[in-house]
Design a protein around this motif. Structure first.
Motif: not given
Length: 357
Positions: A53, A57-58, A61, A153, A157, A160, A228
């Motif tokens: 991932v 992307a994190a 997020l 955004r 996530w 993914e 997450w």
């Protein structure tokens, strides 16, 4: 049935590196599956590394969570669903009681959340006739000018996390000696939900009841959850000693836990571990902010979940612990508790773990 283990007060959450699943030999992939099986038997939670991932992307997020929850309450409530049964949009503080999904009466939870999920329109037209808008309702989004680039955004996530969930179910199939692709036909129209959580009360509010949780004790409902979370403490897992133990992800790792569907399928060979979130506080006891985002990969609404024969045969005694139920019906029972605030009478085996009736 076992639960998560603690050693010297510290919870052991296994770390599973998925690198060899992507790039390894069949023997190396089998070792990954064995590691996942051990984690699912002993804890029901694991930390996964090598998950592919992207960090971008994190970061996207996290910034989207920050931007949305920084809005005024009136703006957030503008994307609240008219019916709380619709698991989309904004959910304000004190609107839900997660412990009700277990049939346990509790004060309101303190978190606020924003949910998106799979929609009927996301699927090809040939599939849409098989789907219900009740299971796959339309998403609600804040106005683009108010929270620029929020949708992009969050959807990045979502995409993914969904890809990782399908990788994990492939690992699960091997770990359970099931045919390759066993879960694919049971998740190709999956009810997937991304819930972004913010733990901080609005200005001027306080915790009035010492029993109040950031998020009350519960098990997750579906197949697998990809979580997450930031580094602020709060998440706790119920240990085999009957006590609650803190859990925090390692840098770069994602927490993965199983839902009730897999506990049912495996006749409790694998665990849907009980967990909760304490109201996050600083050293003075003042409430502080904590963020998390849980991606729930729950399976197709019409998928029938019943204990696998091999798991039943390996049980002591060798008998099924659960009656068959569809994913859709199970989710409706659970959500009627957490969101509808009606005590769920169908979670006896889960609630027995914390000694409640």
């Amino acid at each position: 049935m076992v639960a998560a283990h603690a050693v010297d007060g510290t919870l052991e959450v296994p770390v599973v590196d998925l690198t060899a699943w992507y790039d390894g030999t069949p023997a190396q992939r089998a070792e990954v599956a064995r590691a996942v099986d051990r984690a699912c038997r002993e804890t029901g939670f694991m930390q996964v590394t090598g998950h592919r991932v992207p960090e971008a992307a994190a970061l996207g997020l996290a910034s989207a969570i920050d931007d949305f929850f920084a809005q005024d309450m009136a703006d957030k409530k503008a994307v609240r669903p008219a019916d709380p049964a619709v698991n989309r949009g904004y959910s304000p503080p004190r609107a839900e009681r997660l412990s009700h999904s277990l049939g346990i009466a509790s004060p309101e939870d303190l978190f606020e959340a924003f949910n998106i999920g799979s929609q009927v329109g996301d699927h090809p037209e040939t599939v849409r006739t098989l789907l219900s808008a009740d299971d796959h309702p339309d998403n609600l989004w804040p106005v683009e000018s108010e929270v620029p680039n929020f949708r992009a955004r969050v959807q990045s996530w979502f995409t993914e996390a969904r890809k990782l969930s399908h990788v994990l179910t492939d690992v699960f199939a091997l770990a359970l000696d099931l045919p390759e692709g066993y879960f694919e036909e049971r998740t190709d129209r999956s009810i997937d939900v991304l819930r972004m959580n913010n733990y901080r009360l609005p200005a001027g509010e306080v915790v009035a009841d010492p029993r109040q949780m950031g998020m009350g004790a519960h098990t997750d409902y579906g197949i697998v959850t990809v979580l997450w979370a930031d580094s602020v403490p709060g998440l706790q897992i119920l240990g085999s000693d009957g006590g609650w133990h803190d859990v925090q992800p390692l840098p770069g790792a994602l927490l993965v836990n199983l839902g009730d569907a897999l506990a049912r399928w495996t006749n409790e060979r694998w665990l849907s571990t009980m967990h909760r979130v304490l109201p996050p506080t600083d050293a003075t006891g003042a409430l502080v902010r904590r963020r998390s985002a849980a991606f729930f990969h729950d399976g197709n609404a019409d998928t029938l979940v019943e204990p696998l024969p091999a798991c039943v045969a390996a049980s002591d005694p060798p008998e099924p612990k659960y009656a068959p139920v569809t994913i859709g019906e199970h989710l409706r029972q659970k959500l009627a508790g957490s969101r509808g605030l009606a005590l769920n009478p169908n979670a006896g085996r889960e609630v027995a773990r914390i000694g409640e009736e």
